[in-house]
Enzyme design. Sequence first.
Site, PDB file in Angstrom:
ATOM      1  N   CYS A  53       3.079   8.931   7.573  1.00 52.66           N
ATOM      2  CA  CYS A  53       2.194   9.353   6.474  1.00 52.66           C
ATOM      3  C   CYS A  53       0.930  10.009   7.012  1.00 52.66           C
ATOM      4  CB  CYS A  53       1.802   8.157   5.616  1.00 52.66           C
ATOM      5  SG  CYS A  53       3.195   7.330   4.858  1.00 52.66           S
ATOM      6  N   ARG A 130       8.625   9.787  -0.321  1.00 53.33           N
ATOM      7  CA  ARG A 130       7.843  10.994   0.001  1.00 53.33           C
ATOM      8  C   ARG A 130       8.256  12.107  -0.962  1.00 53.33           C
ATOM      9  NH1 ARG A 130       5.724   9.501   4.887  1.00 53.33           N
ATOM     10  NH2 ARG A 130       6.952   7.910   5.956  1.00 53.33           N
TER      11      ARG A 130
HETATM   12  C1  BEZ Z   1       5.275   5.784   8.089  1.00 48.18           C
HETATM   13  O1  BEZ Z   1       5.243   5.784   9.311  1.00 48.18           O
HETATM   14  O2  BEZ Z   1       4.559   6.542   7.435  1.00 48.18           O
HETATM   15  C2  BEZ Z   1       6.219   4.895   7.361  1.00 48.18           C
HETATM   16  C3  BEZ Z   1       7.469   4.676   7.897  1.00 48.18           C
HETATM   17  C4  BEZ Z   1       8.356   3.851   7.218  1.00 48.18           C
HETATM   18  C5  BEZ Z   1       7.979   3.258   6.017  1.00 48.18           C
HETATM   19  C6  BEZ Z   1       6.730   3.512   5.480  1.00 48.18           C
HETATM   20  C7  BEZ Z   1       5.843   4.336   6.145  1.00 48.18           C
END
Ligand code: BEZ
Length: 217
Positions: A53, A130
């Site tokens: 993110c 996302r």
């Molecule tokens: C992240 O790294 O943004 C992420 C990865 C898996 C689940 C939620 C966030």
Amino acid sequence: MEETPNINYMPRIGDKAPDFEAVTTAGQMKFSEYNKDSWVVMFSHPADFTPVCTTEMSAFAVDKKWFEERNTKLVGLSIDSIHSHLAWVNNVREKTDVYMDFPIIADLDMKVAQLYGMLHPGESTTAAVRAVFFIDPAGTIRLIMYYPLNVGRNMDEIQRALIALQTSDECKCALPINWRPGEKAIVPPPKTLEEMDERIANTEYEKIDFYLAKKSI
Ligand code: BEZ
């Protein structure tokens, strides 16, 4: 009037973008006002202070001016508190010098996430997937992308898609696979025998056959 959230609701291309009021890092937002006279790209991320993110939201911040030059406002969202958003934005600014100064919606009650079908229970019941929504200045949803939690989005494709939407509106034409600015557009196929014969005789277009022709725009 605001719409009632429903976990099963999935917005579709061509739908009116659901209106809402929300607390954001830029203050209170009424979406229909934010969207007035401009395109909006709205994107959700699963959680603040997570690595994928952070890369995605930083990329939007770095390219904010690119979007503004195309009459497009950005707005992010996650199911986090405003305090978490503020701390994350400040942390990213301190650590990387990237300032995520577009509004980020604090959607702890999941109201906006449900309105926009950002909760996909098979993926997570507590974090938004996302999503990317492209909303035109008339408030119509024009394109939707959904990515899972463990795969980051592609900024190049987000920007290509925005330019393609705006270009196809301007030229009232369709655009072929992998279209990029400067490339030719599809000429609508003929609908009558007379139009077909005209197309067959046409020497101006780049033609594969009468139903597949391209023109410069
Ligand atoms: C992240 O790294 O943004 C992420 C990865 C898996 C689940 C939620 C966030």
